[in-house]
Design an enzyme around this catalytic site. Structure first.
Site, PDB file in Angstrom:
ATOM      1  N   LYS A 388       0.852  -1.193   0.000  1.00  0.00           N
ATOM      2  CA  LYS A 388       0.000   0.000   0.000  1.00  0.00           C
ATOM      3  C   LYS A 388       0.887   1.242   0.000  1.00  0.00           C
ATOM      4  O   LYS A 388       1.721   1.424   0.887  1.00  0.00           O
ATOM      5  CB  LYS A 388      -0.910  -0.006   1.230  1.00  0.00           C
ATOM      6  CG  LYS A 388      -1.705   1.269   1.443  1.00  0.00           C
ATOM      7  CD  LYS A 388      -2.444   1.249   2.783  1.00  0.00           C
ATOM      8  CE  LYS A 388      -3.052   2.606   3.127  1.00  0.00           C
ATOM      9  NZ  LYS A 388      -3.687   2.611   4.455  1.00  0.00           N
ATOM     10  N   ASP A 393      -2.534  10.608   3.631  1.00  0.00           N
ATOM     11  CA  ASP A 393      -3.945  10.249   3.749  1.00  0.00           C
ATOM     12  C   ASP A 393      -4.673  11.267   4.613  1.00  0.00           C
ATOM     13  O   ASP A 393      -4.557  11.267   5.840  1.00  0.00           O
ATOM     14  CB  ASP A 393      -4.078   8.852   4.363  1.00  0.00           C
ATOM     15  CG  ASP A 393      -5.531   8.406   4.460  1.00  0.00           C
ATOM     16  OD1 ASP A 393      -6.383   9.012   3.784  1.00  0.00           O
ATOM     17  OD2 ASP A 393      -5.805   7.451   5.206  1.00  0.00           O
ATOM     18  N   LYS A 400     -10.194  12.988   8.100  1.00  0.00           N
ATOM     19  CA  LYS A 400      -9.719  12.626   9.432  1.00  0.00           C
ATOM     20  C   LYS A 400      -9.709  13.864  10.331  1.00  0.00           C
ATOM     21  O   LYS A 400      -9.563  14.988   9.845  1.00  0.00           O
ATOM     22  CB  LYS A 400      -8.286  12.080   9.354  1.00  0.00           C
ATOM     23  CG  LYS A 400      -8.110  10.779   8.624  1.00  0.00           C
ATOM     24  CD  LYS A 400      -6.629  10.404   8.589  1.00  0.00           C
ATOM     25  CE  LYS A 400      -6.398   9.112   7.803  1.00  0.00           C
ATOM     26  NZ  LYS A 400      -6.943   7.939   8.494  1.00  0.00           N
ATOM     27  N   ASP A 411       1.706   6.488   5.653  1.00  0.00           N
ATOM     28  CA  ASP A 411       0.677   5.533   5.241  1.00  0.00           C
ATOM     29  C   ASP A 411       1.093   4.752   4.000  1.00  0.00           C
ATOM     30  O   ASP A 411       0.333   3.922   3.509  1.00  0.00           O
ATOM     31  CB  ASP A 411      -0.643   6.262   4.988  1.00  0.00           C
ATOM     32  CG  ASP A 411      -1.860   5.367   5.213  1.00  0.00           C
ATOM     33  OD1 ASP A 411      -1.720   4.373   5.951  1.00  0.00           O
ATOM     34  OD2 ASP A 411      -2.929   5.653   4.656  1.00  0.00           O
ATOM     35  N   ASP A 470     -12.172   7.269   3.670  1.00  0.00           N
ATOM     36  CA  ASP A 470     -10.991   7.035   4.503  1.00  0.00           C
ATOM     37  C   ASP A 470     -10.625   5.554   4.586  1.00  0.00           C
ATOM     38  O   ASP A 470      -9.657   5.192   5.242  1.00  0.00           O
ATOM     39  CB  ASP A 470     -11.211   7.602   5.908  1.00  0.00           C
ATOM     40  CG  ASP A 470      -9.919   7.732   6.699  1.00  0.00           C
ATOM     41  OD1 ASP A 470      -8.843   7.792   6.067  1.00  0.00           O
ATOM     42  OD2 ASP A 470      -9.973   7.770   7.944  1.00  0.00           O
ATOM     43  N   GLU A 472      -9.433   3.875   2.074  1.00  0.00           N
ATOM     44  CA  GLU A 472      -8.925   3.953   0.698  1.00  0.00           C
ATOM     45  C   GLU A 472      -7.833   2.942   0.388  1.00  0.00           C
ATOM     46  O   GLU A 472      -7.629   2.556  -0.762  1.00  0.00           O
ATOM     47  CB  GLU A 472      -8.399   5.363   0.424  1.00  0.00           C
ATOM     48  CG  GLU A 472      -6.977   5.653   0.874  1.00  0.00           C
ATOM     49  CD  GLU A 472      -6.747   5.531   2.385  1.00  0.00           C
ATOM     50  OE1 GLU A 472      -5.615   5.217   2.788  1.00  0.00           O
ATOM     51  OE2 GLU A 472      -7.702   5.757   3.154  1.00  0.00           O
ATOM     52  N   ARG A 474      -7.474  -0.262   0.940  1.00  0.00           N
ATOM     53  CA  ARG A 474      -7.954  -1.520   0.357  1.00  0.00           C
ATOM     54  C   ARG A 474      -8.374  -1.341  -1.099  1.00  0.00           C
ATOM     55  O   ARG A 474      -8.337  -2.303  -1.880  1.00  0.00           O
ATOM     56  CB  ARG A 474      -9.103  -2.066   1.203  1.00  0.00           C
ATOM     57  CG  ARG A 474     -10.367  -1.235   1.217  1.00  0.00           C
ATOM     58  CD  ARG A 474     -11.249  -1.517   2.417  1.00  0.00           C
ATOM     59  NE  ARG A 474     -10.648  -1.022   3.654  1.00  0.00           N
ATOM     60  CZ  ARG A 474     -11.195  -1.168   4.848  1.00  0.00           C
ATOM     61  NH1 ARG A 474     -12.360  -1.793   4.978  1.00  0.00           N
ATOM     62  NH2 ARG A 474     -10.596  -0.704   5.921  1.00  0.00           N
TER      63      ARG A 474
END
Length: 628
Positions: A388, A393, A400, A411, A470, A472, A474
């Site tokens: 990933k 993010d 967030k 991230d 949020d 995202e 996956r």
């Protein structure tokens, strides 16, 4: 010095000249011995004077005042030369020099040059002075003493004719002999005291007592990290610890030494702070142990690289930048390289990556790296690693809270881990083909951002309803997993991601979580994590929660709710086909809250060592590919 040398991974900034306020362990015996010898010689000189020379000198000296001046100059020139050195090289004001010179003169009067050596040891400890910027003369005190001795010799040459004119030869010869021996003793101390008393701060010799517990790999890894932290700012350190253990222990010690040294700084002007020790010598290790050393450097270096990539701030780090880092690694490690830009991603149907990245000013990327072992053939199996790569993010429109964003530059830890593993595969002797896929995007907020309620079409056609922007990670990983199954025919598939906060709630911040749909692969990942020091806990792929990710308008919902780590894994499983698959959710350990053994505060690069330990084994796919 005999032994293998460990060069720690390169620092992200130029090395600093910081000092740690440690207490030196120094021997007093050489200085005390030289002081006693000086006093004995001085006593002999006084005996000669009192035995008749003093009377003659008393009668002659009043008519020769220059003789007073000569001997006064001999005692004055050393402090004066020190004064110049303090002012010009150490930049001390006169008000600060006077008390220092007072202590210096007192030491010289009592113990001669050995006393001056003590003064410099005191100055280094109490005043935290640094060495002068001379490459050949590594200690200011040596320069000062050289100047003083040159003047002393010159003045003695001037004084000797006066002495012969004032005293009988039978008195002057013992006196000059005593002075000569004292001068030779001073010069000897000058030559050797760099080793005994006043080494530069970067070269002081310390003795560290490092506990190794049960001498297992965990204890030795921690010992390496402890030694690295204790020697920051030093040019080198020698240790016998590695000679006490086998190759597995040597490897663990090296890993700890490398990772315990990690630091990152991006300041306009560097402050005096820690820099990794530049050189570690493993005494008692013969050349035949170099393979274990190289493997330890590869494992530690992979963790270092992953930490570094995750620590880089996101105003520099974006998907194109990360793709460029992958290209540089490919050149360095001899890997095949391919990158998809935003137009190619859209054209080939990578809807998850495009959807997440469409709100950012920096477009998304998908990167592929291929490693092929030297003895590979058409029958050599392939392992695919998916990382990933969300370079920042915000949470997207499902934004967030502010405190939730402070660590989101990391991230992309999953992509950093995969990239770092790919760079080290050849060094650890990986016997299988490996393909690394980095799914890179920035989840930003703008007028073009993905919205709750949007439906994305992934590579291969499966669709997802976005109910939380949020969730995202996956979405981008689903594209990469589907591509791997459709195009690469892998024997095993492993993904790495800082995916869910739920895994942190379950495990805290010192243990990683993983899921697997194949017992052989689960056992291999778990064993590699234990051996490498990156311990993980297996979670269940509980199908009872499948209904949580169902959608009325698409094949799946991207935010199925709790239990969050399990529903996220179930979402990804639909893109893995019938390939043995493991999912490493390292959000729990993506950041270390504090210094702990080999973990430095901040991004951890968790997973790199475990994957390399697995892929670097003789048969990483043993027991995988059969029915679970």
């Amino acid at each position: 010095m005999n032994g293998l040398t460990v060069a720690t991974a390169p620092t992200p900034t130029p090395p600093l000249a910081a000092l740690e306020p440690l207490t030196p362990i120094r021997s007093r015996w050489p200085a005390l011995l030289s002081g006693l010898l000086s006093l004995a010689l001085l006593a002999g000189l006084m005996r000669e004077l009192l035995g008749g020379g003093l009377a003659a000198l008393h009668e002659a000296l009043p008519t020769n005042p220059l003789f007073y001046l000569v001997f006064l100059a001999i005692y004055a020139v050393q402090p004066l030369s020190d004064l110049v050195i303090f002012r010009r090289l150490w930049g001390l004001p006169l008000s600060g020099i006077v008390p220092i010179l007072r202590k210096l003169v007192a030491n010289e009067i009592l113990l001669g040059y050995s006393g001056e050596a003590y003064f410099y040891a005191w100055a280094r400890t109490r005043l935290n002075m640094v060495a002068a910027p001379f490459a050949a003369i590594k200690d200011v005190s040596i320069l000062s003493a050289v100047v003083g001795n040159i003047f002393t010799l010159a003045l003695l040459a001037i004084a000797t004719p006066f002495a012969y004119s004032l005293l009988p030869a039978e008195h002057i010869r013992p006196i000059l002999g005593s002075v000569g021996v004292m001068l030779a003793l001073s010069l000897a101390i000058l030559l050797f005291r760099g080793r005994l008393f006043s080494l530069p701060a970067s070269e002081l010799r310390w003795v560290f007592l490092v506990g190794v517990g049960d001498q297992g790999t965990d204890a030795l890894r921690r010992a390496g990290a402890a030694l690295a932290r204790a020697t920051v700012g030093r040019s080198s350190v020698a240790t016998s610890i590695a000679s006490l253990t086998d190759d597995a222990g040597l490897e663990a010690f090296v890993v700890g030494a490398v990772l315990g040294s990690f630091s990152f700084s991006w300041r306009s002007q560097e402050r005096p702070e820690s820099a990794p020790v530049a050189r570690i010598v493993l005494t008692g290790c013969a050349e035949d142990r170099r393979p274990a050393l190289e493997r330890g450097l590869a494992l530690g270096g992979a963790g270092w690289r992953a930490r570094l990539l995750a620590t880089v701030p996101s105003n520099l780090k974006n998907p194109p930048w990360l793709a460029e880092q992958a290209r540089l690694v490919a050149e360095e490690a001899g890997l095949a390289y391919r990158v998809w830009d935003e137009q190619q991603l859209a054209a080939e149907g990578f809807g998850g990556i495009i959807g997440v990245g469409q709100g950012s000013a920096t477009p998304p990327r998908l990167v592929r790296l291929d490693y092929t072992p030297r003895k590979a053939n058409r029958r050599t199996p392939t392992v695919v690693l998916v990382g990933k790569g969300i370079t920042f993010d915000t949470g997207g429109l499902s934004i967030k809270p502010a405190e939730g964003m402070t660590t989101m530059k990391r991230d992309m830890t999953g992509a950093a881990v995969v990239l770092s593993v790919m760079a080290a595969l050849e060094t650890v002797g990986c016997p299988v083909k490996v393909v690394g896929l980095l799914a890179c995007a920035e989840n930003a907020v703008s007028g073009s951002s993905m919205r709750p309620g949007d439906v994305l079409r992934h590579y291969g056609g499966r669709t997802t309803e976005v109910t939380n922007t949020d969730a995202e990670g996956r979405l981008v990983m689903a594209d990469a997993l589907a591509y791997a199954v459709a195009e690469l025919a892998p024997a095993a598939l492993v993904d790495v991601a800082t995916l869910t906060g739920a895994i942190k709630v379950a495990l805290g911040q010192r243990t990683g979580g993983f899921f697997a749909d194949h017992e052989g692969l689960a056992s291999a990942i778990n064993d590699a994590g234990t051996r490498s020091g990156e311990r993980m806990w297996r979670f269940p792929l509980a199908s009872v929660y499948e209904e949580r990710i169902s959608s009325k308008v698409a094949d799946a919902d991207n935010a199925g709710g709790g239990p969050g780590a399990i529903t996220a894994a179930l979402f990804l499983q639909h893109f893995t086909g019938d390939v043995p698959w493991a999912h490493l959710d390292v959000a729990s350990v993506g950041d270390s809250p504090s210094e702990s053994f080999e973990w430095t505060a901040g991004p951890t690069g968790f997973g790199a060592r475990a994957l390399l330990t697995w892929l670097g084994s003789d048969e990483p796919l043993a027991g995988i590919g059969t029915d679970a």
